[in-house]
Write a protein that holds these residues in place. Structure first.
Motif, PDB file in Angstrom:
ATOM      1  N   GLY A   1      -5.217   3.696  -1.852  1.00 25.79           N
ATOM      2  CA  GLY A   1      -4.948   4.576  -0.729  1.00 25.79           C
ATOM      3  C   GLY A   1      -4.890   6.044  -1.069  1.00 25.79           C
TER       4      GLY A   1
ATOM      5  N   GLN B   1      -0.692   7.769   1.804  1.00 26.92           N
ATOM      6  CA  GLN B   1      -1.864   8.539   1.438  1.00 26.92           C
ATOM      7  C   GLN B   1      -1.459   9.785   0.655  1.00 26.92           C
ATOM      8  OE1 GLN B   1      -5.257   8.380   1.969  1.00 26.92           O
ATOM      9  NE2 GLN B   1      -5.127   6.268   2.650  1.00 26.92           N
TER      10      GLN B   1
ATOM     11  N   MET C   1       0.840  -1.198   0.000  1.00 28.63           N
ATOM     12  CA  MET C   1       0.000   0.000   0.000  1.00 28.63           C
ATOM     13  C   MET C   1       0.874   1.247   0.000  1.00 28.63           C
ATOM     14  SD  MET C   1      -3.065   1.240  -0.007  1.00 28.63           S
ATOM     15  CE  MET C   1      -4.044  -0.194   0.404  1.00 28.63           C
TER      16      MET C   1
ATOM     17  N   ARG D   1      -6.548   9.693  -1.826  1.00 29.10           N
ATOM     18  CA  ARG D   1      -7.746  10.407  -1.387  1.00 29.10           C
ATOM     19  C   ARG D   1      -8.193  11.371  -2.472  1.00 29.10           C
ATOM     20  NH1 ARG D   1      -6.086  13.712   2.560  1.00 29.10           N
ATOM     21  NH2 ARG D   1      -3.897  13.185   2.271  1.00 29.10           N
TER      22      ARG D   1
ATOM     23  N   GLU E   1      -9.070   4.708  -4.513  1.00 32.26           N
ATOM     24  CA  GLU E   1      -9.369   4.458  -3.100  1.00 32.26           C
ATOM     25  C   GLU E   1      -8.716   3.162  -2.624  1.00 32.26           C
ATOM     26  OE1 GLU E   1     -13.492   3.333  -1.185  1.00 32.26           O
ATOM     27  OE2 GLU E   1     -13.414   5.515  -1.495  1.00 32.26           O
TER      28      GLU E   1
END
Length: 335
Positions: free
Chosen positions: A242, A4, A1, A244, A239
């Motif tokens: 990760g 963000q 991942m 936004r 999404e």
């Protein structure tokens, strides 16, 4: 991942999607969809004739509404989202730009072929003077080298562009082509993909991973030719990774359902013509004249697209299509 990161989504459904209905969206359709994506939190909504501001004409098709009517209708519906439009020097004038800003346009994109950024100088300057955000667009970007794109992007920034958007107008890219995507300039870079090879979402993610700040996408992928990056799928995939976007995905899915019901005859699909246009790097928006010329001369549309790709034909050069078809017929390129 991945860590963000925020990505801005720019929705040109009410501009690029006009191609799918020959620029015939009415005020009710524009208002209802604009209100739906505004409620979903889409940051930027682009509106206008499919071929850009000032393009309504016999040559490329008259729109049902004037530019002023389309922009005023969308502005009324957008209480949170920014309103954008797109123009191409030679179609729109400075008077068109002034009208657009007077109707509440926040962002104006000025487009040019990927090696002709110099034609945008005057218009980018006027937009800045009017107080709107000026952005540059490089069309058919696969036809230029990374170095050329860097030089052309730098020109637009020098003229006043606060962002540069790279258009994969023919849906020709693969994700690996975008690894050096944002190297050219120090302003935000955007990516606008087409789905001819079924790679628009993957290419958009690759552009984000390379540093793109903004991604264009349309509801159900509606757009010129085979269509654009599919908006609701893009947001869902971002999404998952990760990123936004600030968009309410459930409300966005409802807006996409609304678009399918009310804006388009059917969602776009990748047919054989769209596929070969992506492979050959020819804008699939010229599909209709290609099919007509192929039928007239008894040649296969696939072969005609290959010929046009070798000639590096771009949108606006449709007058070259009949000649290419005749040459194929003489060479024995019949069906």
């Amino acid at each position: 991942m991945i860590a963000q990161t925020t990505v801005t989504v720019h929705d040109p459904t009410l501009r690029d999607g006009q191609h799918a209905v020959r620029h015939q969206l009415d005020a009710g359709q524009i208002h209802t969809y604009a209100a739906a994506v505004d409620a979903a939190g889409v940051p930027v909504v682009e509106v206008g004739h499919g071929n850009r501001l000032g393009a309504s004409s016999l040559q490329v098709g008259r729109s049902r509404l004037s530019d002023d009517e389309m922009l005023a209708t969308a502005r009324e519906a957008l209480t949170h989202s920014r309103l954008a439009t797109l123009m191409l020097p030679g179609w729109a004038t400075t008077a068109d730009l002034r009208n657009a800003v007077r109707h509440g346009v926040d962002v104006v994109r000025v487009a040019a072929h990927c090696t002709e950024a110099s034609v945008t100088e005057r218009h980018l300057g006027v937009i800045r003077e009017l107080g709107a955000e000026a952005q540059g667009v490089l069309l058919m970007s696969h036809m230029a080298s990374p170095g050329e794109l860097a030089e052309e992007s730098a020109l637009m920034v020098g003229y006043g562009a606060l962002a540069v958007c790279i258009f994969d107008s023919a849906g020709h890219y693969l994700p690996g082509d975008l690894t050096a995507f944002t190297a050219p300039v120090d302003v935000p870079v955007a990516f606008h993909g087409h789905n001819n090879l079924g790679m628009a979402v993957a290419n958009s993610v690759a552009a984000v991973e390379a540093g793109a700040h903004t991604i264009d996408a349309c509801a159900r992928g509606c757009g010129a030719g085979v269509g654009n990056t599919q908006l609701e799928v893009l947001v869902a995939v971002l999404e998952r990774y990760g990123y936004r976007t600030g968009i309410d995905l459930r409300r966005l899915a409802d807006a996409a359902d609304l678009a399918e019901r009310t804006l388009m005859p059917s969602p776009p699909t990748i047919d054989s013509t769209s596929l070969v246009s992506g492979l050959t790097g020819v804008f699939s928006g010229i599909k209709r004249p290609v099919l007509a010329a192929a039928e007239s001369q008894g040649v296969h549309p696939w072969d005609l697209f290959v010929e046009l790709g070798q000639r590096r034909v771009i949108a606006g050069q449709e007058d070259l299509i009949p000649d290419a078809a005749r040459n194929l017929a003489v060479q024995g390129g019949g069906r």
